[in-house]
Scaffold this motif. Structure first.
Motif, PDB file in Angstrom:
ATOM      1  N   LYS A  79      22.784   4.814   5.613  1.00  8.44           N
ATOM      2  CA  LYS A  79      24.180   4.393   5.004  1.00  8.44           C
ATOM      3  C   LYS A  79      24.770   5.296   3.969  1.00  8.44           C
ATOM      4  O   LYS A  79      25.756   5.587   3.900  1.00  8.44           O
ATOM      5  N   LEU A  80      23.724   5.956   3.302  1.00 11.78           N
ATOM      6  CA  LEU A  80      24.136   6.646   2.159  1.00 11.78           C
ATOM      7  C   LEU A  80      24.604   8.018   2.415  1.00 11.78           C
ATOM      8  O   LEU A  80      25.513   8.552   1.844  1.00 11.78           O
ATOM      9  N   LEU A  81      23.840   8.640   3.267  1.00 13.68           N
ATOM     10  CA  LEU A  81      24.156  10.242   3.464  1.00 13.68           C
ATOM     11  C   LEU A  81      24.966  10.443   4.979  1.00 13.68           C
ATOM     12  O   LEU A  81      24.838   9.729   5.917  1.00 13.68           O
ATOM     13  N   PRO A  82      25.847  11.227   4.816  1.00 15.81           N
ATOM     14  CA  PRO A  82      26.714  11.680   6.068  1.00 15.81           C
ATOM     15  C   PRO A  82      25.644  12.229   7.233  1.00 15.81           C
ATOM     16  O   PRO A  82      24.799  12.832   6.705  1.00 15.81           O
ATOM     17  N   ARG A  83      26.096  12.409   8.280  1.00 19.08           N
ATOM     18  CA  ARG A  83      25.380  12.990   9.527  1.00 19.08           C
ATOM     19  C   ARG A  83      25.506  14.413   9.198  1.00 19.08           C
ATOM     20  O   ARG A  83      26.506  15.117   8.891  1.00 19.08           O
ATOM     21  N   LEU A  84      24.285  15.180   9.413  1.00 20.88           N
ATOM     22  CA  LEU A  84      24.293  16.576   9.469  1.00 20.88           C
ATOM     23  C   LEU A  84      25.059  16.933  10.591  1.00 20.88           C
ATOM     24  O   LEU A  84      24.710  16.747  11.641  1.00 20.88           O
ATOM     25  N   ILE A 121      21.543  16.754   3.440  1.00 22.00           N
ATOM     26  CA  ILE A 121      21.345  16.617   1.740  1.00 22.00           C
ATOM     27  C   ILE A 121      21.835  17.794   1.076  1.00 22.00           C
ATOM     28  O   ILE A 121      21.733  17.969  -0.044  1.00 22.00           O
ATOM     29  N   GLY A 122      22.296  18.966   2.041  1.00 19.91           N
ATOM     30  CA  GLY A 122      22.618  20.202   1.557  1.00 19.91           C
ATOM     31  C   GLY A 122      23.727  20.292   0.583  1.00 19.91           C
ATOM     32  O   GLY A 122      24.028  21.307   0.105  1.00 19.91           O
ATOM     33  N   LYS A 123      24.573  19.333   0.830  1.00 19.58           N
ATOM     34  CA  LYS A 123      26.102  19.339   0.411  1.00 19.58           C
ATOM     35  C   LYS A 123      26.224  17.881  -0.085  1.00 19.58           C
ATOM     36  O   LYS A 123      26.145  17.027   0.723  1.00 19.58           O
ATOM     37  N   LEU A 124      26.518  17.763  -1.361  1.00 22.87           N
ATOM     38  CA  LEU A 124      26.851  16.169  -1.883  1.00 22.87           C
ATOM     39  C   LEU A 124      28.367  15.823  -1.314  1.00 22.87           C
ATOM     40  O   LEU A 124      29.248  16.513  -1.772  1.00 22.87           O
ATOM     41  N   TRP A 144      31.441  19.946  -6.315  1.00 21.62           N
ATOM     42  CA  TRP A 144      31.385  21.472  -5.994  1.00 21.62           C
ATOM     43  C   TRP A 144      30.009  21.999  -6.339  1.00 21.62           C
ATOM     44  O   TRP A 144      29.744  22.001  -7.520  1.00 21.62           O
ATOM     45  N   GLY A 145      29.384  22.443  -5.170  1.00 15.69           N
ATOM     46  CA  GLY A 145      28.131  23.426  -5.673  1.00 15.69           C
ATOM     47  C   GLY A 145      26.932  22.295  -5.905  1.00 15.69           C
ATOM     48  O   GLY A 145      26.116  22.950  -6.401  1.00 15.69           O
ATOM     49  N   ARG A 146      27.136  21.344  -5.464  1.00 12.28           N
ATOM     50  CA  ARG A 146      25.814  20.374  -5.801  1.00 12.28           C
ATOM     51  C   ARG A 146      25.377  19.676  -4.483  1.00 12.28           C
ATOM     52  O   ARG A 146      26.235  19.680  -3.493  1.00 12.28           O
TER      53      ARG A 146
END
Ligand SMILES: Cc1cc2nc3c(=O)[nH]c(=O)nc-3n(C[C@H](O)[C@H](O)[C@H](O)COP(=O)(O)OP(=O)(O)OC[C@H]3O[C@@H](n4cnc5c(N)ncnc54)[C@H](O)[C@@H]3O)c2cc1C
Length: 388
Positions: free
Chosen positions: A167-172, A107-110, A144-146
Protein backbone atom coordinates in the motif's frame (compact mmCIF):
# COMPACT_ATOMS: atom_id res chain seq x y z
CA UNK A 1 5.79 -0.06 -49.24
CA UNK A 2 6.86 1.56 -45.98
CA UNK A 3 3.27 2.41 -44.96
CA UNK A 4 2.12 -1.11 -45.76
CA UNK A 5 4.83 -2.56 -43.51
CA UNK A 6 3.91 -0.08 -40.79
CA UNK A 7 0.24 -0.99 -40.97
CA UNK A 8 0.86 -4.74 -40.87
CA UNK A 9 3.18 -4.48 -37.91
CA UNK A 10 0.95 -2.16 -35.96
CA UNK A 11 -1.98 -4.53 -36.17
CA UNK A 12 0.19 -7.48 -35.15
CA UNK A 13 0.16 -8.13 -31.42
CA UNK A 14 2.66 -10.34 -29.69
CA UNK A 15 1.95 -12.02 -26.39
CA UNK A 16 4.79 -10.18 -24.62
CA UNK A 17 3.79 -7.25 -22.46
CA UNK A 18 4.71 -5.34 -19.32
CA UNK A 19 3.05 -8.09 -17.27
CA UNK A 20 4.49 -10.85 -19.38
CA UNK A 21 7.87 -9.68 -20.76
CA UNK A 22 10.14 -11.71 -23.02
CA UNK A 23 13.45 -12.78 -21.41
CA UNK A 24 15.86 -11.51 -24.07
CA UNK A 25 19.45 -12.76 -23.95
CA UNK A 26 22.08 -10.03 -24.01
CA UNK A 27 24.39 -10.53 -27.00
CA UNK A 28 26.51 -7.49 -26.37
CA UNK A 29 26.96 -4.91 -23.62
CA UNK A 30 29.78 -2.51 -24.42
CA UNK A 31 30.79 1.02 -23.56
CA UNK A 32 30.03 3.68 -26.16
CA UNK A 33 31.72 6.46 -24.24
CA UNK A 34 35.51 6.61 -24.05
CA UNK A 35 37.83 6.63 -21.03
CA UNK A 36 37.62 9.86 -19.07
CA UNK A 37 34.08 10.69 -20.18
CA UNK A 38 31.81 12.20 -17.53
CA UNK A 39 29.09 9.86 -18.75
CA UNK A 40 28.76 6.11 -19.07
CA UNK A 41 26.65 5.18 -22.08
CA UNK A 42 26.42 1.57 -23.20
CA UNK A 43 25.40 -0.20 -26.39
CA UNK A 44 23.17 -3.18 -25.68
CA UNK A 45 22.24 -5.88 -28.19
CA UNK A 46 19.61 -8.50 -27.37
CA UNK A 47 18.45 -11.67 -29.07
CA UNK A 48 14.76 -11.84 -29.99
CA UNK A 49 14.93 -15.24 -31.71
CA UNK A 50 11.83 -17.32 -31.09
CA UNK A 51 9.92 -14.45 -29.46
CA UNK A 52 7.87 -13.37 -32.48
CA UNK A 53 8.48 -9.77 -31.35
CA UNK A 54 8.16 -7.21 -34.11
CA UNK A 55 9.06 -3.54 -33.85
CA UNK A 56 9.63 -0.54 -36.07
CA UNK A 57 12.17 2.29 -35.92
CA UNK A 58 10.65 4.87 -33.57
CA UNK A 59 9.39 2.28 -31.06
CA UNK A 60 10.81 1.90 -27.57
CA UNK A 61 11.63 -1.20 -25.56
CA UNK A 62 10.25 -1.44 -22.04
CA UNK A 63 12.63 -3.13 -19.59
CA UNK A 64 11.65 -4.36 -16.15
CA UNK A 65 14.39 -3.70 -13.63
CA UNK A 66 15.04 -5.28 -10.25
CA UNK A 67 16.37 -3.55 -7.14
CA UNK A 68 19.88 -4.50 -5.99
CA UNK A 69 20.42 -7.00 -3.14
CA UNK A 70 22.21 -4.27 -1.18
CA UNK A 71 19.30 -1.85 -1.50
CA UNK A 72 16.83 -4.56 -0.44
CA UNK A 73 19.00 -5.62 2.52
CA UNK A 74 19.21 -2.06 3.83
CA UNK A 75 15.42 -1.61 3.71
CA UNK A 76 14.86 -4.98 5.42
CA UNK A 77 17.35 -4.08 8.11
CA UNK A 78 15.72 -0.70 8.78
CA UNK A 79 12.28 -2.27 9.01
CA UNK A 80 13.63 -5.14 11.11
CA UNK A 81 12.30 -7.83 8.79
CA UNK A 82 14.29 -10.90 7.68
CA UNK A 83 12.98 -11.05 4.11
CA UNK A 84 11.41 -14.49 4.64
CA UNK A 85 8.05 -13.05 5.70
CA UNK A 86 5.25 -14.27 3.42
CA UNK A 87 3.33 -11.62 1.44
CA UNK A 88 1.22 -11.58 -1.73
CA UNK A 89 1.94 -9.49 -4.82
CA UNK A 90 -0.48 -7.01 -6.47
CA UNK A 91 -2.31 -9.96 -8.04
CA UNK A 92 -2.57 -12.05 -4.86
CA UNK A 93 0.28 -14.42 -5.74
CA UNK A 94 2.31 -15.54 -2.69
CA UNK A 95 6.02 -14.70 -2.42
CA UNK A 96 8.38 -13.66 0.32
CA UNK A 97 9.19 -10.10 1.31
CA UNK A 98 12.71 -10.18 -0.14
CA UNK A 99 11.32 -11.17 -3.56
CA UNK A 100 8.66 -8.47 -3.26
CA UNK A 101 11.23 -5.77 -2.49
CA UNK A 102 13.48 -7.00 -5.29
CA UNK A 103 11.01 -7.26 -8.17
CA UNK A 104 7.74 -5.57 -7.27
CA UNK A 105 8.18 -2.47 -5.16
CA UNK A 106 9.82 0.88 -5.92
CA UNK A 107 12.38 1.61 -3.23
CA UNK A 108 14.99 3.39 -5.40
CA UNK A 109 13.06 6.63 -5.78
CA UNK A 110 10.94 8.19 -3.05
CA UNK A 111 7.40 9.08 -4.17
CA UNK A 112 5.02 11.65 -2.74
CA UNK A 113 2.44 8.97 -1.96
CA UNK A 114 5.00 6.96 0.05
CA UNK A 115 5.93 10.03 2.06
CA UNK A 116 2.27 10.83 2.73
CA UNK A 117 1.57 7.23 3.77
CA UNK A 118 4.60 7.24 6.09
CA UNK A 119 3.48 10.56 7.61
CA UNK A 120 0.12 8.99 8.45
CA UNK A 121 1.76 5.83 9.78
CA UNK A 122 4.31 7.57 12.00
CA UNK A 123 2.59 10.86 12.81
CA UNK A 124 6.02 12.51 12.54
CA UNK A 125 5.30 16.29 12.54
CA UNK A 126 8.07 17.27 10.10
CA UNK A 127 7.02 14.67 7.51
CA UNK A 128 3.33 15.41 8.10
CA UNK A 129 4.02 19.08 7.39
CA UNK A 130 5.63 18.20 4.02
CA UNK A 131 2.54 16.15 3.17
CA UNK A 132 0.24 19.19 3.37
CA UNK A 133 -1.17 20.31 -0.01
CA UNK A 134 0.16 23.86 0.58
CA UNK A 135 3.74 22.50 0.80
CA UNK A 136 3.95 20.91 -2.65
CA UNK A 137 7.17 22.73 -3.58
CA UNK A 138 8.86 21.79 -0.30
CA UNK A 139 7.73 18.21 -0.79
CA UNK A 140 9.17 18.04 -4.32
CA UNK A 141 12.47 19.45 -3.07
CA UNK A 142 12.55 16.83 -0.29
CA UNK A 143 11.78 13.93 -2.64
CA UNK A 144 14.42 14.91 -5.23
CA UNK A 145 17.39 12.54 -5.03
CA UNK A 146 15.98 10.53 -2.08
CA UNK A 147 15.09 6.85 -1.77
CA UNK A 148 12.71 4.99 0.57
CA UNK A 149 15.73 4.19 2.73
CA UNK A 150 16.39 7.92 3.32
CA UNK A 151 12.88 8.30 4.66
CA UNK A 152 13.32 5.27 6.94
CA UNK A 153 16.56 6.74 8.27
CA UNK A 154 15.10 10.21 8.71
CA UNK A 155 11.94 8.96 10.37
CA UNK A 156 12.42 5.38 11.67
CA UNK A 157 9.39 3.25 12.48
CA UNK A 158 8.30 -0.38 12.27
CA UNK A 159 5.42 -1.95 10.36
CA UNK A 160 3.16 -4.52 12.04
CA UNK A 161 2.60 -6.36 8.80
CA UNK A 162 5.01 -6.43 5.81
CA UNK A 163 2.01 -6.57 3.44
CA UNK A 164 1.48 -2.87 4.28
CA UNK A 165 4.44 -2.13 1.98
CA UNK A 166 2.25 -2.94 -1.02
CA UNK A 167 0.00 0.00 0.00
CA UNK A 168 2.89 2.27 0.87
CA UNK A 169 5.23 1.80 -2.09
CA UNK A 170 4.40 2.20 -5.80
CA UNK A 171 4.92 -0.72 -8.11
CA UNK A 172 8.42 -0.94 -9.62
CA UNK A 173 7.79 0.38 -13.12
CA UNK A 174 9.49 -0.60 -16.38
CA UNK A 175 11.67 2.05 -18.06
CA UNK A 176 11.55 2.82 -21.76
CA UNK A 177 14.54 2.91 -24.11
CA UNK A 178 14.41 4.00 -27.77
CA UNK A 179 15.13 1.14 -30.12
CA UNK A 180 18.46 1.75 -31.88
CA UNK A 181 18.21 -0.94 -34.59
CA UNK A 182 16.03 -1.97 -37.54
CA UNK A 183 14.56 -5.44 -37.90
CA UNK A 184 14.70 -4.96 -41.65
CA UNK A 185 18.46 -5.32 -41.31
CA UNK A 186 18.75 -7.72 -38.36
CA UNK A 187 15.39 -9.49 -37.88
CA UNK A 188 16.03 -11.29 -34.59
CA UNK A 189 17.89 -8.55 -32.75
CA UNK A 190 17.15 -5.37 -30.84
CA UNK A 191 19.71 -2.71 -29.85
CA UNK A 192 19.53 0.05 -27.24
CA UNK A 193 21.80 2.91 -26.16
CA UNK A 194 21.59 3.23 -22.40
CA UNK A 195 23.08 6.00 -20.35
CA UNK A 196 23.91 4.64 -16.90
CA UNK A 197 22.47 7.07 -14.36
CA UNK A 198 24.73 7.78 -11.37
CA UNK A 199 24.77 10.78 -9.10
CA UNK A 200 25.47 11.89 -5.59
CA UNK A 201 22.74 13.32 -3.40
CA UNK A 202 22.21 13.90 0.30
CA UNK A 203 25.71 12.56 1.00
CA UNK A 204 25.27 9.21 -0.71
CA UNK A 205 26.20 7.74 -4.12
CA UNK A 206 23.05 6.83 -6.06
CA UNK A 207 22.34 4.64 -9.06
CA UNK A 208 19.43 4.70 -11.48
CA UNK A 209 17.56 1.43 -10.89
CA UNK A 210 17.05 0.29 -14.47
CA UNK A 211 20.01 1.83 -16.30
CA UNK A 212 22.51 0.28 -13.87
CA UNK A 213 20.62 -3.01 -13.93
CA UNK A 214 21.01 -3.08 -17.72
CA UNK A 215 24.42 -1.48 -18.03
CA UNK A 216 26.32 -2.83 -15.09
CA UNK A 217 24.56 -5.93 -13.82
CA UNK A 218 23.52 -7.67 -17.04
CA UNK A 219 26.61 -8.79 -18.94
CA UNK A 220 26.66 -10.72 -22.21
CA UNK A 221 24.73 -13.98 -21.73
CA UNK A 222 22.41 -12.50 -19.07
CA UNK A 223 18.73 -11.85 -19.75
CA UNK A 224 16.54 -8.77 -19.63
CA UNK A 225 12.72 -8.89 -19.45
CA UNK A 226 11.51 -6.76 -22.37
CA UNK A 227 8.38 -5.76 -24.26
CA UNK A 228 7.77 -3.35 -27.13
CA UNK A 229 6.15 0.04 -26.55
CA UNK A 230 4.90 1.05 -29.97
CA UNK A 231 5.13 4.73 -30.95
CA UNK A 232 3.03 5.41 -34.02
CA UNK A 233 3.81 9.11 -33.72
CA UNK A 234 7.54 8.76 -34.38
CA UNK A 235 7.72 7.03 -37.72
CA UNK A 236 9.78 7.57 -40.85
CA UNK A 237 7.76 9.31 -43.59
CA UNK A 238 5.50 6.98 -45.58
CA UNK A 239 6.83 8.70 -48.73
CA UNK A 240 10.31 7.19 -49.04
CA UNK A 241 11.67 10.21 -50.94
CA UNK A 242 11.04 13.15 -48.59
CA UNK A 243 13.93 14.60 -46.56
CA UNK A 244 14.43 13.61 -42.93
CA UNK A 245 16.11 15.97 -40.47
CA UNK A 246 17.07 14.34 -37.17
CA UNK A 247 18.20 16.12 -34.01
CA UNK A 248 19.48 13.61 -31.47
CA UNK A 249 22.14 14.63 -28.98
CA UNK A 250 23.35 12.09 -26.39
CA UNK A 251 21.21 8.97 -26.22
CA UNK A 252 18.71 10.89 -28.39
CA UNK A 253 20.70 9.49 -31.32
CA UNK A 254 19.31 5.98 -30.67
CA UNK A 255 16.13 6.06 -32.81
CA UNK A 256 18.07 7.73 -35.63
CA UNK A 257 20.52 4.84 -35.70
CA UNK A 258 17.41 2.71 -36.24
CA UNK A 259 16.22 5.06 -39.04
CA UNK A 260 19.61 4.83 -40.74
CA UNK A 261 19.72 1.04 -40.49
CA UNK A 262 16.22 0.96 -41.98
CA UNK A 263 17.43 2.99 -44.94
CA UNK A 264 20.53 0.81 -45.25
CA UNK A 265 18.21 -2.21 -45.46
CA UNK A 266 16.58 -0.62 -48.52
CA UNK A 267 13.29 0.46 -46.90
CA UNK A 268 13.43 3.99 -48.33
CA UNK A 269 15.67 6.54 -50.01
CA UNK A 270 14.94 9.50 -47.70
CA UNK A 271 17.71 12.14 -47.82
CA UNK A 272 18.93 12.17 -44.20
CA UNK A 273 20.54 14.87 -42.08
CA UNK A 274 21.61 14.29 -38.48
CA UNK A 275 22.51 16.83 -35.82
CA UNK A 276 24.39 15.09 -33.00
CA UNK A 277 25.95 16.59 -29.90
CA UNK A 278 27.45 15.73 -26.54
CA UNK A 279 30.31 16.91 -24.32
CA UNK A 280 33.56 15.91 -26.07
CA UNK A 281 34.22 14.41 -29.51
CA UNK A 282 37.04 12.18 -28.27
CA UNK A 283 34.91 10.56 -25.53
CA UNK A 284 31.22 11.09 -26.23
CA UNK A 285 30.78 10.73 -30.01
CA UNK A 286 28.28 7.86 -29.74
CA UNK A 287 28.16 5.55 -32.77
CA UNK A 288 30.86 7.60 -34.52
CA UNK A 289 32.02 4.68 -36.69
CA UNK A 290 28.48 3.78 -37.79
CA UNK A 291 27.63 7.40 -38.58
CA UNK A 292 30.82 8.04 -40.55
CA UNK A 293 30.36 4.79 -42.48
CA UNK A 294 26.77 5.75 -43.37
CA UNK A 295 28.01 9.14 -44.45
CA UNK A 296 30.66 7.70 -46.77
CA UNK A 297 28.16 5.11 -48.11
CA UNK A 298 25.74 7.90 -49.02
CA UNK A 299 23.06 6.79 -46.55
CA UNK A 300 23.53 9.82 -44.30
CA UNK A 301 23.70 12.95 -46.46
CA UNK A 302 24.71 15.37 -43.73
CA UNK A 303 26.15 15.05 -40.24
CA UNK A 304 26.57 18.17 -38.10
CA UNK A 305 28.02 17.79 -34.63
CA UNK A 306 28.29 20.06 -31.60
CA UNK A 307 30.59 19.14 -28.73
CA UNK A 308 29.96 21.52 -25.88
CA UNK A 309 33.23 21.06 -23.97
CA UNK A 310 35.67 21.00 -26.88
CA UNK A 311 36.13 24.77 -26.86
CA UNK A 312 35.87 27.63 -24.40
CA UNK A 313 32.32 28.62 -25.21
CA UNK A 314 29.68 25.89 -25.05
CA UNK A 315 28.26 24.85 -28.41
CA UNK A 316 25.05 22.84 -28.65
CA UNK A 317 23.07 21.35 -31.54
CA UNK A 318 20.78 24.41 -31.72
CA UNK A 319 23.79 26.51 -32.73
CA UNK A 320 24.53 24.13 -35.61
CA UNK A 321 20.88 24.45 -36.64
CA UNK A 322 21.23 28.24 -36.67
CA UNK A 323 24.48 28.08 -38.68
CA UNK A 324 22.83 25.88 -41.30
CA UNK A 325 19.42 27.48 -41.30
CA UNK A 326 19.35 28.38 -45.02
CA UNK A 327 19.82 24.77 -46.05
CA UNK A 328 17.47 23.60 -43.30
CA UNK A 329 14.76 25.86 -44.71
CA UNK A 330 15.39 24.37 -48.14
CA UNK A 331 14.90 20.82 -46.77
CA UNK A 332 11.72 21.90 -44.96
CA UNK A 333 10.32 23.53 -48.10
CA UNK A 334 10.86 20.23 -49.90
CA UNK A 335 8.43 18.65 -47.42
CA UNK A 336 11.11 17.61 -44.91
CA UNK A 337 10.21 15.93 -41.62
CA UNK A 338 11.88 17.30 -38.48
CA UNK A 339 12.56 14.82 -35.65
CA UNK A 340 13.86 15.57 -32.17
CA UNK A 341 14.86 12.97 -29.57
CA UNK A 342 16.54 13.28 -26.16
CA UNK A 343 16.42 15.78 -23.32
CA UNK A 344 13.01 17.38 -22.86
CA UNK A 345 13.96 20.10 -20.40
CA UNK A 346 16.53 22.23 -22.17
CA UNK A 347 17.49 20.72 -25.51
CA UNK A 348 14.02 20.32 -27.04
CA UNK A 349 12.82 23.90 -26.31
CA UNK A 350 16.16 25.35 -27.49
CA UNK A 351 15.99 23.34 -30.71
CA UNK A 352 12.42 24.51 -31.29
CA UNK A 353 13.52 28.13 -30.85
CA UNK A 354 16.30 27.63 -33.42
CA UNK A 355 13.86 25.98 -35.83
CA UNK A 356 11.38 28.88 -35.49
CA UNK A 357 14.22 31.35 -36.09
CA UNK A 358 15.29 29.49 -39.24
CA UNK A 359 11.76 29.57 -40.64
CA UNK A 360 11.20 33.23 -39.68
CA UNK A 361 14.45 34.39 -41.32
CA UNK A 362 14.53 32.30 -44.47
CA UNK A 363 10.86 32.42 -45.36
CA UNK A 364 11.23 36.21 -45.17
CA UNK A 365 7.88 36.32 -43.39
CA UNK A 366 8.85 36.78 -39.75
CA UNK A 367 8.11 35.11 -36.41
CA UNK A 368 4.33 35.02 -36.68
CA UNK A 369 4.52 33.06 -39.90
CA UNK A 370 7.14 30.76 -38.31
CA UNK A 371 4.64 29.85 -35.57
CA UNK A 372 1.96 29.13 -38.18
CA UNK A 373 4.43 27.08 -40.23
CA UNK A 374 5.35 24.97 -37.20
CA UNK A 375 1.69 24.50 -36.28
CA UNK A 376 1.05 23.29 -39.81
CA UNK A 377 4.06 20.92 -39.61
CA UNK A 378 2.64 19.49 -36.40
CA UNK A 379 -0.75 19.04 -38.06
CA UNK A 380 0.87 17.23 -40.96
CA UNK A 381 2.88 15.14 -38.43
CA UNK A 382 6.15 16.43 -39.90
CA UNK A 383 7.46 17.88 -36.63
CA UNK A 384 7.92 14.88 -34.34
CA UNK A 385 9.44 14.73 -30.90
CA UNK A 386 10.28 11.83 -28.62
CA UNK A 387 11.73 13.58 -25.61
CA UNK A 388 12.24 12.49 -22.02
C1 LIG B 1 10.18 7.38 -24.56
C2 LIG B 1 11.46 7.30 -23.77
C3 LIG B 1 12.63 6.90 -24.38
C4 LIG B 1 13.82 6.83 -23.66
N1 LIG B 1 14.94 6.42 -24.30
C5 LIG B 1 16.10 6.34 -23.62
C6 LIG B 1 17.29 5.90 -24.28
O1 LIG B 1 17.30 5.58 -25.48
N2 LIG B 1 18.43 5.81 -23.53
C7 LIG B 1 18.46 6.15 -22.20
O2 LIG B 1 19.53 6.05 -21.58
N3 LIG B 1 17.34 6.58 -21.56
C8 LIG B 1 16.17 6.66 -22.22
N4 LIG B 1 15.03 7.05 -21.57
C9 LIG B 1 15.11 7.30 -20.10
C10 LIG B 1 14.90 5.97 -19.35
O3 LIG B 1 13.59 5.50 -19.55
C11 LIG B 1 15.10 6.09 -17.83
O4 LIG B 1 14.31 7.15 -17.36
C12 LIG B 1 16.55 6.32 -17.42
O5 LIG B 1 17.37 5.24 -17.85
C13 LIG B 1 16.65 6.40 -15.88
O6 LIG B 1 16.09 5.26 -15.32
P1 LIG B 1 16.75 4.55 -14.07
O7 LIG B 1 15.81 3.50 -13.60
O8 LIG B 1 18.15 4.16 -14.34
O9 LIG B 1 16.80 5.72 -13.02
P2 LIG B 1 15.80 5.93 -11.78
O10 LIG B 1 16.04 4.95 -10.74
O11 LIG B 1 14.42 6.11 -12.31
O12 LIG B 1 16.39 7.29 -11.30
C14 LIG B 1 16.22 8.46 -12.08
C15 LIG B 1 15.73 9.49 -11.10
O13 LIG B 1 16.80 9.79 -10.22
C16 LIG B 1 16.72 11.12 -9.83
N5 LIG B 1 17.96 11.80 -10.26
C17 LIG B 1 18.62 11.61 -11.41
N6 LIG B 1 19.71 12.38 -11.45
C18 LIG B 1 19.73 13.06 -10.28
C19 LIG B 1 20.60 14.02 -9.71
N7 LIG B 1 21.69 14.43 -10.36
N8 LIG B 1 20.29 14.50 -8.50
C20 LIG B 1 19.19 14.10 -7.82
N9 LIG B 1 18.34 13.18 -8.31
C21 LIG B 1 18.60 12.69 -9.53
C22 LIG B 1 15.52 11.72 -10.50
O14 LIG B 1 14.42 11.62 -9.62
C23 LIG B 1 15.32 10.82 -11.70
O15 LIG B 1 13.99 10.79 -12.12
C24 LIG B 1 13.83 7.16 -22.29
C25 LIG B 1 12.65 7.58 -21.66
C26 LIG B 1 11.49 7.65 -22.38
C27 LIG B 1 10.24 8.09 -21.67
Amino acid sequence: MQSETTETLETTRTAWSRNHPFPATVLENRLLTGPGSEKETRHIEMDLAGSGIEYLPGDSAGILPVNTCDAVDLVLERLQFTGDEPVTDFYGKPLNLREALTSWLMIGKLSGSTLKGWAKHTGNPEISDLALPANKEKLDAYLWGREFLDLLEHCPAKLDNPQQLFKLLPRLAPRLYSVASSQALRPSQIDLAVRVVKYESHGRDRQGVCSTHIGERTPKGGTLPIFIHSNQFFRLPADPGVPVIMVGPGTGVAPFRAFLEHKQAGCGRWPMWLFFGDQRASQDFLYREDLERWQSDGILQRLDTAFSRDQKEKIYVQQRIRENSAQLWDWLERGGYFYVCGDSKRMAPDVEAALLEAVANHSGRGPEYANEFLAEMKKQKRYLRDVY
